[in-house]
Design a protein around this motif. Structure first.
Motif, PDB file in Angstrom:
ATOM      1  N   LEU A 800       0.841  -1.209   0.000  1.00 38.93           N
ATOM      2  CA  LEU A 800       0.000   0.000   0.000  1.00 38.93           C
ATOM      3  C   LEU A 800       0.876   1.259   0.000  1.00 38.93           C
ATOM      4  CD1 LEU A 800      -2.789  -1.007   2.542  1.00 38.93           C
ATOM      5  CD2 LEU A 800      -3.006  -0.804   0.069  1.00 38.93           C
ATOM      6  N   SER A 801       1.986   1.180   0.702  1.00 39.06           N
ATOM      7  CA  SER A 801       2.849   2.372   0.797  1.00 39.06           C
ATOM      8  C   SER A 801       3.450   2.759  -0.547  1.00 39.06           C
ATOM      9  CB  SER A 801       3.988   2.141   1.771  1.00 39.06           C
ATOM     10  OG  SER A 801       3.524   1.536   2.921  1.00 39.06           O
ATOM     11  N   PHE A 802       3.597   1.768  -1.431  1.00 42.44           N
ATOM     12  CA  PHE A 802       4.145   2.080  -2.763  1.00 42.44           C
ATOM     13  C   PHE A 802       3.262   3.066  -3.528  1.00 42.44           C
ATOM     14  CE2 PHE A 802       6.957  -1.825  -3.015  1.00 42.44           C
ATOM     15  CZ  PHE A 802       8.112  -1.094  -3.146  1.00 42.44           C
ATOM     16  N   LYS A 803       2.011   3.174  -3.115  1.00 40.56           N
ATOM     17  CA  LYS A 803       1.098   4.068  -3.839  1.00 40.56           C
ATOM     18  C   LYS A 803       1.167   5.498  -3.314  1.00 40.56           C
ATOM     19  CE  LYS A 803      -1.651   0.242  -5.067  1.00 40.56           C
ATOM     20  NZ  LYS A 803      -1.329  -0.365  -6.311  1.00 40.56           N
ATOM     21  N   PHE A 804       1.959   5.721  -2.277  1.00 42.17           N
ATOM     22  CA  PHE A 804       2.038   7.071  -1.712  1.00 42.17           C
ATOM     23  C   PHE A 804       2.807   8.000  -2.645  1.00 42.17           C
ATOM     24  CE2 PHE A 804       0.729   7.310   2.832  1.00 42.17           C
ATOM     25  CZ  PHE A 804       0.104   6.079   2.883  1.00 42.17           C
ATOM     26  N   PRO A 805       2.406   9.272  -2.714  1.00 45.01           N
ATOM     27  CA  PRO A 805       3.171  10.182  -3.563  1.00 45.01           C
ATOM     28  C   PRO A 805       4.408  10.763  -2.862  1.00 45.01           C
ATOM     29  CG  PRO A 805       1.200  11.278  -2.743  1.00 45.01           C
ATOM     30  CD  PRO A 805       1.179   9.891  -2.180  1.00 45.01           C
ATOM     31  N   GLU A 806       4.488  10.640  -1.526  1.00 41.55           N
ATOM     32  CA  GLU A 806       5.597  11.285  -0.816  1.00 41.55           C
ATOM     33  C   GLU A 806       6.909  10.541  -1.051  1.00 41.55           C
ATOM     34  OE1 GLU A 806       2.636  10.765   0.553  1.00 41.55           O
ATOM     35  OE2 GLU A 806       1.942  12.771   1.122  1.00 41.55           O
ATOM     36  N   THR A 807       7.891  11.276  -1.548  1.00 46.34           N
ATOM     37  CA  THR A 807       9.170  10.656  -1.868  1.00 46.34           C
ATOM     38  C   THR A 807       9.822   9.946  -0.678  1.00 46.34           C
ATOM     39  OG1 THR A 807       9.444  12.333  -3.539  1.00 46.34           O
ATOM     40  CG2 THR A 807      11.401  11.119  -2.944  1.00 46.34           C
ATOM     41  N   PRO A 808       9.925  10.584   0.511  1.00 43.31           N
ATOM     42  CA  PRO A 808      10.602   9.890   1.617  1.00 43.31           C
ATOM     43  C   PRO A 808       9.893   8.587   2.002  1.00 43.31           C
ATOM     44  CG  PRO A 808      10.207  12.196   2.169  1.00 43.31           C
ATOM     45  CD  PRO A 808       9.489  11.939   0.903  1.00 43.31           C
ATOM     46  N   THR A 809       8.548   8.586   1.917  1.00 43.59           N
ATOM     47  CA  THR A 809       7.803   7.371   2.252  1.00 43.59           C
ATOM     48  C   THR A 809       8.159   6.266   1.257  1.00 43.59           C
ATOM     49  OG1 THR A 809       6.037   8.850   2.947  1.00 43.59           O
ATOM     50  CG2 THR A 809       5.481   6.529   2.781  1.00 43.59           C
ATOM     51  N   LEU A 810       8.218   6.646  -0.015  1.00 49.82           N
ATOM     52  CA  LEU A 810       8.538   5.646  -1.039  1.00 49.82           C
ATOM     53  C   LEU A 810       9.952   5.101  -0.858  1.00 49.82           C
ATOM     54  CD1 LEU A 810       6.928   7.302  -4.154  1.00 49.82           C
ATOM     55  CD2 LEU A 810       6.386   5.076  -3.209  1.00 49.82           C
ATOM     56  N   LYS A 811      10.878   5.987  -0.540  1.00 45.75           N
ATOM     57  CA  LYS A 811      12.257   5.524  -0.356  1.00 45.75           C
ATOM     58  C   LYS A 811      12.321   4.536   0.799  1.00 45.75           C
ATOM     59  CE  LYS A 811      14.907   9.441  -2.072  1.00 45.75           C
ATOM     60  NZ  LYS A 811      15.665  10.617  -1.673  1.00 45.75           N
ATOM     61  N   ALA A 812      11.638   4.887   1.902  1.00 42.98           N
ATOM     62  CA  ALA A 812      11.659   4.001   3.070  1.00 42.98           C
ATOM     63  C   ALA A 812      11.042   2.654   2.716  1.00 42.98           C
ATOM     64  CB  ALA A 812      10.907   4.648   4.219  1.00 42.98           C
ATOM     65  N   ILE A 849       7.080   2.290 -11.264  1.00 41.24           N
ATOM     66  CA  ILE A 849       8.114   2.644 -12.247  1.00 41.24           C
ATOM     67  C   ILE A 849       7.463   3.236 -13.497  1.00 41.24           C
ATOM     68  CG2 ILE A 849       9.916   1.703 -13.763  1.00 41.24           C
ATOM     69  CD1 ILE A 849      10.313  -0.499 -11.613  1.00 41.24           C
ATOM     70  N   GLY A 850       6.311   2.660 -13.862  1.00 40.30           N
ATOM     71  CA  GLY A 850       5.673   3.029 -15.128  1.00 40.30           C
ATOM     72  C   GLY A 850       4.928   4.348 -15.099  1.00 40.30           C
ATOM     73  N   GLY A 851       5.070   5.137 -14.081  1.00 36.37           N
ATOM     74  CA  GLY A 851       4.479   6.460 -14.153  1.00 36.37           C
ATOM     75  C   GLY A 851       3.751   6.910 -12.899  1.00 36.37           C
ATOM     76  N   GLN A 852       3.509   5.967 -11.986  1.00 39.32           N
ATOM     77  CA  GLN A 852       2.746   6.393 -10.824  1.00 39.32           C
ATOM     78  C   GLN A 852       3.597   7.193  -9.834  1.00 39.32           C
ATOM     79  OE1 GLN A 852       1.373   3.585  -7.773  1.00 39.32           O
ATOM     80  NE2 GLN A 852      -0.631   3.845  -8.689  1.00 39.32           N
ATOM     81  N   SER A 853       4.879   6.887  -9.813  1.00 34.74           N
ATOM     82  CA  SER A 853       5.770   7.584  -8.873  1.00 34.74           C
ATOM     83  C   SER A 853       6.756   8.443  -9.655  1.00 34.74           C
ATOM     84  CB  SER A 853       6.544   6.573  -8.047  1.00 34.74           C
ATOM     85  OG  SER A 853       5.649   5.710  -7.437  1.00 34.74           O
ATOM     86  N   PRO A 854       7.362   9.422  -8.987  1.00 35.76           N
ATOM     87  CA  PRO A 854       8.317  10.293  -9.691  1.00 35.76           C
ATOM     88  C   PRO A 854       9.457   9.482 -10.321  1.00 35.76           C
ATOM     89  CG  PRO A 854       7.906  11.103  -7.470  1.00 35.76           C
ATOM     90  CD  PRO A 854       7.200   9.814  -7.589  1.00 35.76           C
ATOM     91  N   ALA A 924      11.360   3.518 -17.266  1.00 32.59           N
ATOM     92  CA  ALA A 924      10.533   4.586 -16.693  1.00 32.59           C
ATOM     93  C   ALA A 924      10.328   5.699 -17.716  1.00 32.59           C
ATOM     94  CB  ALA A 924      11.198   5.135 -15.433  1.00 32.59           C
ATOM     95  N   LEU A 925      11.387   6.041 -18.464  1.00 27.32           N
ATOM     96  CA  LEU A 925      11.261   7.098 -19.477  1.00 27.32           C
ATOM     97  C   LEU A 925      10.358   6.650 -20.625  1.00 27.32           C
ATOM     98  CD1 LEU A 925      14.931   8.437 -19.624  1.00 27.32           C
ATOM     99  CD2 LEU A 925      12.933   9.540 -18.628  1.00 27.32           C
ATOM    100  N   LEU A 926      10.564   5.392 -21.054  1.00 23.12           N
ATOM    101  CA  LEU A 926       9.720   4.840 -22.123  1.00 23.12           C
ATOM    102  C   LEU A 926       8.253   4.905 -21.728  1.00 23.12           C
ATOM    103  CD1 LEU A 926      11.187   1.490 -23.513  1.00 23.12           C
ATOM    104  CD2 LEU A 926      10.324   3.428 -24.816  1.00 23.12           C
ATOM    105  N   SER A 927       7.978   4.535 -20.468  1.00 19.93           N
ATOM    106  CA  SER A 927       6.588   4.510 -19.993  1.00 19.93           C
ATOM    107  C   SER A 927       5.971   5.891 -20.001  1.00 19.93           C
ATOM    108  CB  SER A 927       6.513   3.987 -18.563  1.00 19.93           C
ATOM    109  OG  SER A 927       7.173   2.777 -18.463  1.00 19.93           O
TER     110      SER A 927
ATOM    111  N   LEU B  15      11.299  20.065  -8.832  1.00 22.84           N
ATOM    112  CA  LEU B  15      11.018  20.729 -10.103  1.00 22.84           C
ATOM    113  C   LEU B  15      10.849  19.691 -11.210  1.00 22.84           C
ATOM    114  CD1 LEU B  15      10.817  23.278 -11.845  1.00 22.84           C
ATOM    115  CD2 LEU B  15      13.286  23.222 -12.093  1.00 22.84           C
ATOM    116  N   GLN B  16      11.754  18.714 -11.244  1.00 20.33           N
ATOM    117  CA  GLN B  16      11.661  17.705 -12.300  1.00 20.33           C
ATOM    118  C   GLN B  16      10.367  16.897 -12.190  1.00 20.33           C
ATOM    119  OE1 GLN B  16      15.143  15.719 -13.817  1.00 20.33           O
ATOM    120  NE2 GLN B  16      16.358  16.679 -12.246  1.00 20.33           N
ATOM    121  N   GLU B  17       9.975  16.609 -10.950  1.00 21.46           N
ATOM    122  CA  GLU B  17       8.712  15.887 -10.782  1.00 21.46           C
ATOM    123  C   GLU B  17       7.545  16.690 -11.342  1.00 21.46           C
ATOM    124  OE1 GLU B  17       7.936  14.617  -6.756  1.00 21.46           O
ATOM    125  OE2 GLU B  17       9.957  13.817  -6.640  1.00 21.46           O
ATOM    126  N   SER B  18       7.554  17.993 -11.033  1.00 20.94           N
ATOM    127  CA  SER B  18       6.459  18.826 -11.533  1.00 20.94           C
ATOM    128  C   SER B  18       6.487  18.894 -13.055  1.00 20.94           C
ATOM    129  CB  SER B  18       6.576  20.248 -10.980  1.00 20.94           C
ATOM    130  OG  SER B  18       6.735  20.198  -9.610  1.00 20.94           O
TER     131      SER B  18
END
Lengths: 939, 109
Positions: A800-812, A849-854, A924-927, B15-18
């Motif tokens: 479930l945490s993988f769906k979070f938009p917050e970068t630090p949460t995703l890294k953890a 990877i395919g676009g949901q996260s940064p 990720a770029l291709l996606s 910035l890149q994310e945005s």
């Protein structure tokens, strides 16, 4: 095609009409978007010409020219075959057409033509530059504009050609090919420039344009010997005051190797400009002199037979450094020169020993003079003047002083302790000369010099520091800036004082006296903290004084909260070095008033003012405990008394914490829903835990219960972080671990229930939860062998945490999975959950990877994939293809081939993490449909 | 061209994310996004060169150093960072340094 163009013309015109004249922003935006699309369409190759018609207004013509440039620079490959010749001749004709203006259209057309030249040079059109020179010089078949207009158009083209080469994104090899191709034409272009500059009747706009061209072409790395005559002409022009302020002139610096005399010739002009307050001219000349000195310092220094010339240049730069007046209000040139002095010093000190000795004889006096000049420049203006400065001016002056400070620090490397002696003698003279009362500014500047050096350099080799410390109490600090500099100077000498503790007695009173002055807060408290940190082992005699003064200022609320925290840190250092029989008493006398106040606050009804005070007091305690480190003290004692026993059974901090525990509980009961208070409580424990380490053991059980209560009532990230610290420190201690295990089970269950109810509002709790379990897996993974800790549930929380938009949460979360998967062999339940739901994990990862996260997180996801590939490759081969099977998953930009290629690469990669990261990044770029764009290349 | 190393900072990443999001939703083109990034490089290089003068001293033992493509890299062990009021100890530090002399003034032009 014709009809097709006509059909698009009307909407183009109406969109332009809207873009330029419609007051409605929304309509403007729509028009802009549409026009950008129209520019990208193949019809744009045709409609651009219609926009350039003479009957159109300049805005429309400008859009036409821009469209041409966009097509040539970005859609070159779309140009229909066989169209090059007609495009070229049409474009040249248009440049001719607009030779007399409007200027903005002309410039755009020239940029478009330059872009075309860069596409066809040197293979298709090797003689581009000579052909263009010829066409515009004669004007035949190109334009009917008059000579001057044609000349200006040609110069515009020549100026933008190298600029276009610099600014467009071209592969490095192609760029250097183009640069050499253009350099071949330099002699031709150069002689044109020369002719134009030397013509006595040449109008000023033409000369200025030529200068711009020259500076533009010099960026191509033109050989200097081919341009000497031209440069002379340029210098002749510098004497004309209306051209000197052209910024382009200053870029000639690259090539000024042989023009020292000419630069020196500008001295009179510089002097006059300084006298007249003509900042623009003096700034320009100063830049030329500095650029020559900086760029060619080494070469000029080694020209032994021309040493006089170089020395004259050095003194010219010195006079620029010493430009009269105060930076930045009266002048802005002096700051330009500082880098030159570094360069010169570096070049001198890198010479061989023999030459270095020789050069040092000449340049040591120069550098001593420089120190005088710099201190003069660093000195504050008169009070009444400074009061009129804007905040911006003051800030610029501050940064300027830091630059000077850095320069002085570096100069010390060259001049050594003699520099400090020099400063000391001057300070002594200023302070003892009763016939000429000195200004505070002069004294401040000298102390600033000392401080700049002592801040970073080991001054133990200098014999003047005792004298300086003797002089400081003699200074009447009747001004805030001076008093601040005194404090900073004392602070910078803290390390020296640690080796010369006898001197503490004369300097400490100065600091303690200043502590009651709120204007000196930052300077004075930081001096105290540095002294307590560095000299704590020698402060025994002064401890009572320091404590009394510090307590008094804390009670009187003289300082802002951050400075109060520093005072507590200082006291922590101080107390930790006291003899053990005094420790507890002193510590209690320090904390008791604060704890009493806390008790009082705990009994009052909650209010926001009370909350701030409680957080403040808890902060004071946390900061005190963060530096109260007896382990450090015993490290030192071990050197003297190797039989020191550990651990400290009755550590005074533990005693204080035990006594305060019921109070903390009372506070928490009242303030449980206030994150700031909970955080402050957790911080107090965390700080003490970090310094006490294993001495904290007697508190573990109590604390675990407290955390459990806190988290049960109101789950907060800080409680999880504190638990993580406990796991980290006591992970290997069997006896103590049972309360920690119980706590872990409790908070894991509570967090899981948060996930069940919806965790979206608590990304920080989720992040800390992931970090906590990563820590447990690292320190004590056998806990997962028990069935009381539900690792499967943790696994699903992670999904479930993988769906979070917050970068630090995703890294953890990525870290947790990387760690978890590595245990798939030794923890059966991990293996089970991966077998059952590995596909879900892969799907979630691919989605992210395919676009949901940064996309910047791609490499963290790659770490997880790499861990899967290393530790359970069978899962990958089983699920990866299947997970990717649904069309449009994880992104509609991906074809079946893309996915297959990705699978093959991933399944093959078990060795190189870097390679895995590249594969994932590319996917990720291709996606995102970004692969192959310049934007993606810049990732 | 300004250094791109600050893209990998909190500010640069955000910035890149945005920008990515704006490209995805087709509100801007990748070309425009690139221009924004280039502008960011320029602005942050200038700002760091001209507006910041905070000083931190540090000492430690030099483990490795290299100078390649005008970029210095130092790996230090047991490093102590000293800011005026704080002291932080770190086991390992990697420092990547480029020549800042030109970026600030170029960008100022």
């Amino acid at each position: 095609m014709q009809s097709c163009i006509f059909s698009i013309m009307t909407p183009v015109f109406s969109a332009l009409q809207q873009l330029y004249y419609d007051p409605d922003m929304d309509k403007k935006n729509v028009a802009q978007k549409w026009l950008t699309q129209a520019q990208a369409s193949p019809q744009a190759w045709h409609f651009c010409w219609a926009l350039l018609q003479p009957d159109k207004v300049p805005e429309i013509q400008f859009f036409g020219a821009s469209t041409l440039h966009a097509k040539i620079s970005h859609h070159w490959s779309d140009l229909p075959p066989g169209q090059l010749d007609s495009l070229r001749s049409q474009l040249i004709a248009q440049v001719g057409q607009f030779a007399s203006g409007p200027k903005m259209v002309l410039t755009r057309l020239c940029v478009a033509l330059a872009s075309l030249v860069l596409h066809v040079l040197p293979e298709t059109w090797p003689t581009a530059v000579p052909d263009l020179l010829c066409a515009f010089q004669t004007g035949e078949g190109v334009t009917e504009a008059d000579g001057q207009a044609r000349c200006l158009a040609l110069l515009e083209l020549l100026a933008v050609l190298p600029e276009e080469l610099q600014s467009s994104r071209i592969p490095a090899s192609r760029r250097s090919q183009l640069r050499s191709a253009l350099a071949v034409d330099w002699s031709l272009v150069c002689s044109l420039f020369q002719q134009l500059l030397q013509r006595p009747d040449a109008p000023c706009p033409i000369r200025e344009r030529v200068l711009r061209c020259v500076s533009s072409w010099l960026t191509l790395g033109i050989a200097l010997k081919d341009s000497e005559v031209l440069l002379e002409s340029c210098f002749a022009l510098l004497k004309e005051s209306d051209i000197i302020s052209q910024p382009d002139c200053q870029r000639f610096a690259d090539s000024l190797l042989k023009v020292v005399p000419q630069v020196l010739g500008l001295q009179e002009q510089l002097k006059k400009a300084v006298q007249d307050g003509d900042m623009e001219t003096s700034h320009g000349i100063c830049r030329i002199a500095v650029a020559l000195g900086e760029t060619h310092c080494r070469t000029l220094l080694e020209q032994v037979d021309r040493w006089q010339g170089f020395q004259a240049l050095v003194s010219m730069i010195m006079s620029c450094t010493g430009t009269p007046g105060h930076y930045p209000v009266d002048e802005t040139s002096s700051s330009l020169t500082l880098t030159f002095w570094y360069t010169l010093q570096d070049d001198i000190t890198s010479l061989d020993a023999e030459r270095q000795t020789l050069y040092l004889q000449i340049y040591r006096p120069v550098y001593f003079q420089l120190v005088d000049v710099l201190l003069q420049k660093a000195s504050f203006p008169r009070d009444e003047d400074y009061a009129t400065w804007s905040a911006d001016d003051k800030e610029q002056f501050r940064t300027y002083r830091v630059d000077i400070s850095d320069t002085l620090m570096y100069v010390y490397e060259l001049l050594g302790p003699e520099l400090l002696r020099n400063l000391y003698d001057k300070l002594g003279t200023l302070l003892t000369d009763t016939t000429h009362p000195s200004s505070w500014q002069d004294i401040e500047a000298l102390l600033f010099g000392f401080q700049s050096i002592a801040e970073t350099v080991d001054v133990s080799y200098s014999d003047v520091i005792p004298g300086l410390i003797g002089l400081i109490p003699l200074i009447t600090a009747n001004n805030v800036q001076l008093a601040e500099t005194i404090m900073f100077t004392i602070g910078s000498l803290a390390e020296w004082l640690a080796d010369h503790s006898l001197m503490l007695a004369s300097i400490l009173p100065v600091v303690l006296h200043g502590l009651s002055n709120p204007e000196l807060s930052v300077a004075c408290v930081s001096a105290l903290k540095r002294i307590c940190r560095e000299c704590r082992h020698d402060l025994h005699l002064h401890a009572s004084d320091i404590m009394a003064v510090s307590q008094a200022v804390l009670v009187k609320d003289i300082h802002k909260s951050p400075q109060c925290m520093w005072i507590m840190q200082a006291l922590g250092f101080l107390l930790s070095a006291l003899p053990s029989d005094e420790l507890l008493g002193k510590l209690l006398s320090l904390v008791t008033p604060h704890i009493q106040q806390l008790e009082k606050l705990a009994n009052e009804p909650p209010s926001s003012a009370n909350k701030l005070l409680i957080v403040h007091i808890l902060g004071l305690l946390a900061n005190l405990f963060s530096t109260f480190d007896l382990n450090k003290q015993s490290e030192r004692l071990e050197v003297m008394r190797p039989v020191q026993t550990q651990p400290h059974n009755d550590n005074p901090v533990v005693v204080v914490l035990q006594q305060a525990f019921p109070l903390i509980q009372t506070i928490l009961n009242k303030w449980l829903n206030e994150p700031e208070v909970v955080e402050a409580v957790c911080a107090a424990f965390e700080k003490s835990l970090k310094t006490l380490l294993h001495d904290f053991a007697p508190l573990v059980t109590q604390l675990c219960e407290l955390i459990g209560q806190m988290f049960g009532a109101y789950p907060q990230a800080s409680a999880l972080d504190l638990t993580r610290q406990l796991v980290h420190i006591f992970g290997c201690e069997k006896d103590l671990f049972s309360p920690i295990t119980a706590l872990l089970e409790l908070i894991t269950n509570i967090t899981i229930s948060i996930f069940q109810l919806g965790s979206r509002d608590h990304p920080d709790v989720v992040e800390s939860f992931m970090q906590l379990h990563t820590q447990v897996l690292r320190r004590k993974s056998d806990l997962y062998l028990s069935d009381r800790l539900d690792i499967k549930a943790v696994f699903y929380c992670g999904i479930l945490s993988f769906k979070f938009p917050e970068t630090p949460t995703l890294k953890a979360t990525c870290l947790l999975f990387t760690e978890l998967i590595s245990h798939c062999d030794d923890i059966p339940v991990v293996r089970e959950v991966l077998q059952e739901d590995g596909k879900l994990l892969l799907q979630t990862l691919l989605e992210a990877i395919g676009g949901q996260s940064p996309s910047s997180l791609a490499e963290h996801f790659a770490e997880v994939l790499f861990s899967v590939s290393r530790n359970c490759p069978s899962m990958l081969s089983l699920w990866l293809r299947e997970a990717l099977l649904p069309p449009g998953f994880p992104s509609s930009h991906l074809t079946t081939e893309h996915k297959e290629h990705f699978c093959q690469q991933i399944l093959r990669e078990q060795v190189s993490k870097r390679r895995m990261k590249d594969i994932v990044k590319e996917f990720a770029l291709l996606s995102r449909g970004l692969q192959g764009t310049e934007y993606a290349a810049s990732y | 061209m300004a250094y791109q190393l600050y893209r990998n900072t909190t500010l640069g990443n955000s910035l890149q994310e945005s920008l990515d999001e704006l490209i995805q939703t087709q509100q801007i083109t990748p070309q425009l996004a690139l221009q924004v990034l280039l502008q960011f490089d320029k602005a942050i290089n200038t700002a760091l060169a001209n507006r910041v003068r905070n000083r931190v001293n540090f000492r430690g033992s030099l483990n490795t150093y290299r100078f390649c493509d005008n970029v210095w890299t130092f790996v230090l062990n047991d490093v102590e960072f000293r800011e005026v009021t704080d002291l932080v100890k770190v086991d390992k530090v990697k420092i990547v340094a480029c020549d800042g002399k030109n970026t600030g003034s170029n960008a100022a032009d």
